[in-house]
Write a protein that holds these residues in place. Structure first.
Motif, PDB file in Angstrom:
ATOM      1  N   LYS A   1       4.607   4.371   7.367  1.00  0.00           N
ATOM      2  CA  LYS A   1       5.739   3.647   7.943  1.00  0.00           C
ATOM      3  C   LYS A   1       7.047   4.417   7.769  1.00  0.00           C
ATOM      4  N   THR A   2       7.187   5.109   6.644  1.00  0.00           N
ATOM      5  CA  THR A   2       8.416   5.873   6.408  1.00  0.00           C
ATOM      6  C   THR A   2       8.539   7.028   7.398  1.00  0.00           C
ATOM      7  N   VAL A   3       7.449   7.770   7.598  1.00  0.00           N
ATOM      8  CA  VAL A   3       7.492   8.875   8.554  1.00  0.00           C
ATOM      9  C   VAL A   3       7.713   8.346   9.965  1.00  0.00           C
ATOM     10  N   THR A   4       7.047   7.250  10.315  1.00  0.00           N
ATOM     11  CA  THR A   4       7.246   6.638  11.628  1.00  0.00           C
ATOM     12  C   THR A   4       8.702   6.229  11.806  1.00  0.00           C
ATOM     13  N   LEU A   5       9.296   5.667  10.767  1.00  0.00           N
ATOM     14  CA  LEU A   5      10.712   5.286  10.802  1.00  0.00           C
ATOM     15  C   LEU A   5      11.597   6.496  11.058  1.00  0.00           C
ATOM     16  N   LEU A   6      11.357   7.589  10.338  1.00  0.00           N
ATOM     17  CA  LEU A   6      12.196   8.784  10.460  1.00  0.00           C
ATOM     18  C   LEU A   6      12.119   9.394  11.859  1.00  0.00           C
TER      19      LEU A   6
ATOM     20  N   SER B   1       0.827  -1.208   0.000  1.00  0.00           N
ATOM     21  CA  SER B   1       0.000   0.000   0.000  1.00  0.00           C
ATOM     22  C   SER B   1       0.859   1.253   0.000  1.00  0.00           C
ATOM     23  N   GLY B   2       0.575   2.166  -0.925  1.00  0.00           N
ATOM     24  CA  GLY B   2       1.328   3.409  -0.977  1.00  0.00           C
ATOM     25  C   GLY B   2       1.145   4.246   0.279  1.00  0.00           C
ATOM     26  N   LEU B   3      -0.090   4.329   0.774  1.00  0.00           N
ATOM     27  CA  LEU B   3      -0.338   5.114   1.984  1.00  0.00           C
ATOM     28  C   LEU B   3       0.354   4.510   3.202  1.00  0.00           C
TER      29      LEU B   3
ATOM     30  N   TRP C   1      -1.238  11.975  11.530  1.00  0.00           N
ATOM     31  CA  TRP C   1      -1.396  11.155  10.346  1.00  0.00           C
ATOM     32  C   TRP C   1      -2.873  11.126   9.920  1.00  0.00           C
ATOM     33  N   LYS C   2      -3.770  11.055  10.892  1.00  0.00           N
ATOM     34  CA  LYS C   2      -5.194  11.106  10.565  1.00  0.00           C
ATOM     35  C   LYS C   2      -5.548  12.416   9.861  1.00  0.00           C
ATOM     36  N   SER C   3      -4.917  13.504  10.311  1.00  0.00           N
ATOM     37  CA  SER C   3      -5.166  14.800   9.678  1.00  0.00           C
ATOM     38  C   SER C   3      -4.671  14.813   8.237  1.00  0.00           C
ATOM     39  N   VAL C   4      -3.514  14.175   8.021  1.00  0.00           N
ATOM     40  CA  VAL C   4      -2.989  14.071   6.650  1.00  0.00           C
ATOM     41  C   VAL C   4      -3.961  13.277   5.779  1.00  0.00           C
ATOM     42  N   LEU C   5      -4.435  12.146   6.295  1.00  0.00           N
ATOM     43  CA  LEU C   5      -5.360  11.317   5.528  1.00  0.00           C
ATOM     44  C   LEU C   5      -6.644  12.085   5.194  1.00  0.00           C
ATOM     45  N   ASN C   6      -7.134  12.848   6.156  1.00  0.00           N
ATOM     46  CA  ASN C   6      -8.374  13.600   5.934  1.00  0.00           C
ATOM     47  C   ASN C   6      -8.196  14.747   4.952  1.00  0.00           C
TER      48      ASN C   6
ATOM     49  N   ALA D   1       4.103  16.380  -5.256  1.00  0.00           N
ATOM     50  CA  ALA D   1       5.311  17.069  -4.798  1.00  0.00           C
ATOM     51  C   ALA D   1       5.024  17.894  -3.545  1.00  0.00           C
ATOM     52  N   ALA D   2       3.854  18.573  -3.531  1.00  0.00           N
ATOM     53  CA  ALA D   2       3.499  19.411  -2.380  1.00  0.00           C
ATOM     54  C   ALA D   2       3.282  18.556  -1.138  1.00  0.00           C
ATOM     55  N   TYR D   3       2.603  17.422  -1.293  1.00  0.00           N
ATOM     56  CA  TYR D   3       2.355  16.556  -0.142  1.00  0.00           C
ATOM     57  C   TYR D   3       3.649  15.931   0.366  1.00  0.00           C
ATOM     58  N   ALA D   4       4.522  15.514  -0.536  1.00  0.00           N
ATOM     59  CA  ALA D   4       5.801  14.929  -0.117  1.00  0.00           C
ATOM     60  C   ALA D   4       6.613  15.950   0.668  1.00  0.00           C
ATOM     61  N   ASN D   5       6.606  17.204   0.204  1.00  0.00           N
ATOM     62  CA  ASN D   5       7.336  18.261   0.901  1.00  0.00           C
ATOM     63  C   ASN D   5       6.699  18.568   2.251  1.00  0.00           C
ATOM     64  N   LEU D   6       5.369  18.537   2.310  1.00  0.00           N
ATOM     65  CA  LEU D   6       4.667  18.758   3.572  1.00  0.00           C
ATOM     66  C   LEU D   6       5.061  17.709   4.606  1.00  0.00           C
ATOM     67  N   LEU D   7       5.101  16.456   4.201  1.00  0.00           N
ATOM     68  CA  LEU D   7       5.447  15.368   5.114  1.00  0.00           C
ATOM     69  C   LEU D   7       6.893  15.479   5.588  1.00  0.00           C
ATOM     70  N   LEU D   8       7.785  15.820   4.669  1.00  0.00           N
ATOM     71  CA  LEU D   8       9.182  16.002   5.056  1.00  0.00           C
ATOM     72  C   LEU D   8       9.316  17.180   6.024  1.00  0.00           C
TER      73      LEU D   8
END
Length: 220
Positions: free
Chosen positions: A113-118, A106-108, A213-218, A179-186
């Protein structure tokens, strides 16, 4: 530093990285290069001091109870020592990110998991957080910050790739700005690292992440 093994190296190099990740200071038979690992472990522990100050080679040598000349038998400069820490970060983080990409369909879920890892990597390795957020690199060789910038660019590219998978799997709308979402997460991750370091490592890096994370999903 707690145990967090990264990368796909083998043989003595892998053993050295495992010893580094565990904070182990000796190995049976004193494997070649073990002294370099001990120097890097000590530098990382010095970076974990809540009231951090610029680390000099004199202070590092004193902590190891060796001369500065002894340090330079293993590293040509302090910049090379920091490069050793950055290499550990790269091997650990990208080894695990690659595993997430391989094991998680799953991409999501890859993104979560990547953010949790970081966040978890920084919490388990607080000294490395000062390398990742650039605090430890102020007044050091500019190439060190450039390398960290490249590392962060790779992380952002990985998040963008996972978002692309999420679009293909129809987990998120096709018209989102990846690109905007990836930058937001970083940016979220870097901000949490900064708060963690500025709190003297007292702030819980994982606190509120599930709600965030729930806020990101929403927002998709």
């Amino acid at each position: 530093m707690t145990e967090l093994i990264g990368g796909s190296a083998n043989g003595s190099k892998a053993l050295q990285r495992q010893a580094f990740a565990r904070g182990q200071t000796t190995m049976p038979g004193r494997k070649p290069g073990q002294r370099k690992v001990e120097i890097l472990q000590t530098l990382a522990r010095m970076l974990e001091t809540p009231r951090w100050e610029k680390i000099t080679t004199a202070a590092l040598a004193a902590r190891l109870d060796v001369s500065e000349a002894a340090l330079y038998r293993h590293f040509a400069s302090k910049a090379q020592m920091y490069e050793g820490l950055i290499e550990f970060i790269e091997d650990s983080v990208f080894g695990l990110i690659n595993r997430i990409g391989t094991d998680e369909p799953s991409g999501l879920r890859q993104i979560e998991k990547t953010v949790t890892l970081l966040l978890g990597f920084a919490q388990k390795n607080p000294g490395m957080t000062r390398v990742l957020n650039g605090d430890a690199l102020v007044y050091e060789d500019p190439r060190l910050q450039a390398r960290i910038n490249q590392l962060l660019d790779r992380v952002e590219a990985s998040l963008k790739q996972s978002l692309r998978f999420a679009v293909q799997q129809e987990e998120v709308p096709a018209d989102i700005d990846q690109a905007a979402y990836a930058n937001l997460l970083l940016s979220l991750v870097i901000g949490r690292w900064q708060q963690f370091a500025k709190s003297g490592f007292k702030r819980d890096l994982m606190a509120m992440w599930p709600e965030q994370w729930k806020s990101v999903l929403n927002s998709f």
